[in-house]
Design an enzyme around this catalytic site. Sequence first.
Site, PDB file in Angstrom:
ATOM      1  N   CYS A 116       0.788  -1.234   0.000  1.00  0.00           N
ATOM      2  CA  CYS A 116       0.000   0.000   0.000  1.00  0.00           C
ATOM      3  C   CYS A 116       0.823   1.289   0.000  1.00  0.00           C
ATOM      4  CB  CYS A 116      -0.963   0.033   1.181  1.00  0.00           C
ATOM      5  SG  CYS A 116      -1.481  -1.573   1.747  1.00  0.00           S
TER       6      CYS A 116
ATOM      7  N   ARG B 220       6.393 -11.288   5.526  1.00  0.00           N
ATOM      8  CA  ARG B 220       5.784 -11.099   6.844  1.00  0.00           C
ATOM      9  C   ARG B 220       6.350 -12.136   7.787  1.00  0.00           C
ATOM     10  NH1 ARG B 220      -0.571 -10.046   5.198  1.00  0.00           N
ATOM     11  NH2 ARG B 220      -0.110  -8.393   3.719  1.00  0.00           N
TER      12      ARG B 220
ATOM     13  N   GLN C 168       1.396 -11.098  -3.485  1.00  0.00           N
ATOM     14  CA  GLN C 168      -0.036 -10.796  -3.501  1.00  0.00           C
ATOM     15  C   GLN C 168      -0.439 -10.299  -4.887  1.00  0.00           C
ATOM     16  OE1 GLN C 168       0.007  -7.791  -0.306  1.00  0.00           O
ATOM     17  NE2 GLN C 168      -1.469  -9.087   0.721  1.00  0.00           N
TER      18      GLN C 168
ATOM     19  N   ASP D 128      -2.183  -7.841  -5.700  1.00  0.00           N
ATOM     20  CA  ASP D 128      -2.691  -6.696  -4.963  1.00  0.00           C
ATOM     21  C   ASP D 128      -3.231  -5.638  -5.913  1.00  0.00           C
ATOM     22  OD1 ASP D 128      -3.122  -5.364  -2.669  1.00  0.00           O
ATOM     23  OD2 ASP D 128      -1.013  -5.053  -2.162  1.00  0.00           O
TER      24      ASP D 128
ATOM     25  N   HIS E 237      -4.991  -1.360  -5.556  1.00  0.00           N
ATOM     26  CA  HIS E 237      -5.606  -0.303  -4.773  1.00  0.00           C
ATOM     27  C   HIS E 237      -6.467   0.529  -5.688  1.00  0.00           C
ATOM     28  CE1 HIS E 237      -2.182  -1.546  -2.301  1.00  0.00           C
ATOM     29  NE2 HIS E 237      -3.029  -1.349  -1.326  1.00  0.00           N
TER      30      HIS E 237
ATOM     31  N   LYS F 208     -14.535  -4.693   5.563  1.00  0.00           N
ATOM     32  CA  LYS F 208     -14.048  -5.487   4.432  1.00  0.00           C
ATOM     33  C   LYS F 208     -14.996  -6.620   4.065  1.00  0.00           C
ATOM     34  CE  LYS F 208     -11.400  -8.525   7.501  1.00  0.00           C
ATOM     35  NZ  LYS F 208     -10.189  -9.295   7.709  1.00  0.00           N
TER      36      LYS F 208
ATOM     37  N   HIS G  52      -8.343  -1.458  -0.769  1.00  0.00           N
ATOM     38  CA  HIS G  52      -7.260  -2.406  -0.995  1.00  0.00           C
ATOM     39  C   HIS G  52      -7.939  -3.716  -1.360  1.00  0.00           C
ATOM     40  CE1 HIS G  52      -3.629  -4.664   0.514  1.00  0.00           C
ATOM     41  NE2 HIS G  52      -4.564  -5.579   0.587  1.00  0.00           N
TER      42      HIS G  52
END
Length: 642
Positions: A338, A367, A385, A387, A389, A469, A515
């Site tokens: 992000c 992580r 990911q 991912d 946004h 979410k 996200h």
Amino acid sequence: MENIKITFPDGSVKEFECGITSYSIAESISKKLAQFAVAAKVNGNVVDLNRPINENSEVAILKFDDEGGREVYWHSSAHLMAHAVQELFPEAKFGVGPAIETGFYYDIDIKTQLTDEHLVKIEKKMLELAQENKPFCRKELTKEEAVKFFTEKSDEYKLELLADVIEPDAQISLYEEGDFTDLCRGPHLPSAGLIKAVKLTNVSGSYWRGDEKNKQLQRIYGVTFPKKKQLDEHLHLIEEAKKRDHRKLGKELDLFSLQEDSGAGLVYWHPKGSRIRNEVETFWREAHFQNGYDILYTPHIGKSKLWETSGHLSHYKDGMFAPMQIDEQDYYAKPMNCPFHINVYKSQLRSYRDLPLRWAELGTVYRFEKSGVLHGLLRVRGFTQDDAHIFCTHEQIEDEIVEVLRFSLYIWKSFGFEDLKFYVSTKPEKAVGEDHLWEKATDSLVNALNREGLKYEIDEGGGAFYGPKIDIKIKDALKREWQMSTIQFDFNLPERFEMEYVGDDGQTHRPFMVHRALLGSLERFFGVLIEHFGGAFPVWLAPVQVAVIPVSQQGHMDYAEEVLKQLKKAGIRAEVDKRNEKIGYKIRDWEVHKVPYMVIVGDKEVEANGVSVRQHKKGDQGSFGIEEFISKIKDEIHNKTI
RNA sequence: GCUGGCGUAGCUCAGUUGGUAGAGCAGCUGAUUUGUAAUCAGCCGGUCGGCGGUUCAAGUCCGUUCGCCAGCUCCA
């Protein structure tokens, strides 16, 4: 006095007098039905069979396999197991013992560390107790009486549960089966004799009330059935599921590995696994461009300043790998993408005319997950990911969510996943962001799901501190649910990074930030994909799509090479099996490795200028011309046939 | 991280009460030249996860560490 209408499993409806118990009803219809009845459903609530029915009610008799039947059966089995444990270990104290999707468990506090041998003894004792066929009796007490009862037994766990009951005049129910009495809402089986087959599967630690600060109790998992045959079938299914385990198939099919010397939870993608990943990524990229996304590439590490601004160093430090020092600066591997996407946003002044912006990245993050949670590809420490946004205005938000949902369903469907579960998580106690934003965001999530006609569950207060979410979960081979897609609002980062756009009113506004990840991570997705197909990938994904098998090494190798050349020219992933083995051996080997197509070439094929096609699991498909076969397989690849 | 279990050849697994390791498959070599799920023979292959300890002697017992498995807690 009004009558009661009863619905039976076969759909027929009959009327009975008030005050009758559902057990008597079952018995009056047929002794056989009563023999297998586990509970009754009265006006939609599952209740004990022996409670009188006094209203004009809709009543249905439940058997083991009816919806709700297993829960009652397994919950009663948990009581029976606790009873058996009490007989064998009189000092035992009991936590909670519910039914779960695949059986039941009971949390037990005893000094003895339980082993498999103990489980066998407990199983035996359960069957003995079941043979005594004692009824489950409901007793209703006041809270005061219940507290007195458990104080006498000095049962601290049940007392703690009772302490949570706030209303002073609440009615507390106990259930008694033989010498075992337990605090319980019920309902239960009429008697223990319905339990005929028992398997206790494993013991493990579990924190009292699910809090890792509390004492760890021993949790025994088990499953029971009314017939021995059902238990055998159940155990057989578990064995079959284990054959699909992605960790086993990953090794057998040479797809990926995890290696001790590089660290836990760090994935090596082998050539065949990488081939599949490449197909997934290509499909993913094309789909994103088609759906109005742009694709970014951003750095893998960032200075501590960035993570201070984002708040990760104050909120998420435990989840990050330790920093490396370069030029007296701390650099952290990114746990999320992000902040980098936000920096791209902030690289210039944005107008409302630019929105929505949809930026996707196959972003590799690290992580530091606790060692005990790592699990094959499904829970790792380094992963990529898919991912994205979305930055948009308040007016755009609901339509954007709808688009994400549609896109997500399209992606999952393309890989053959239809069984998805949706969860909406709402505002937790500790949260940032103004209430009206939370409300607007949560509404847009729920409205979007409703607009698309998708069923969902609400996890009240289950959202992240920074926004509500939608999570999408799917099950692995062993029926464990894994979170894959996530669509999350973020009210935190736009604040912290002071993101803005200029509206049509000439004023600056803060954009909504969403996200989202659809596949979740490529690693987890691959793990689930392997299990979903049991390693037998459809042609468009298969690392080797066609194996060319010459009947003899000496006579047919040139022709095999010629067929290979044509397949490769058509863009098909093919290999020639040059090994000096009988074709039975080679066919078996390619079958075991789950290659979708084999073509056998020998004298007949050389003469006819064709191939003999064999399909995985389906066997011999007969003769084809080379062109004919190539066009058939190209169609399958193009259509992504599953 | 916690509770419990486990770690022997590339893979799947044997290995008695402590007496320095074995099978099948895979691999290699040779013979065989094969028509739809395993051709035959020979050979190679192991600091028994790592480190430390007990013992005349450790794959076996103890400690520690790394990793794996089941579950808990946490999570894409």
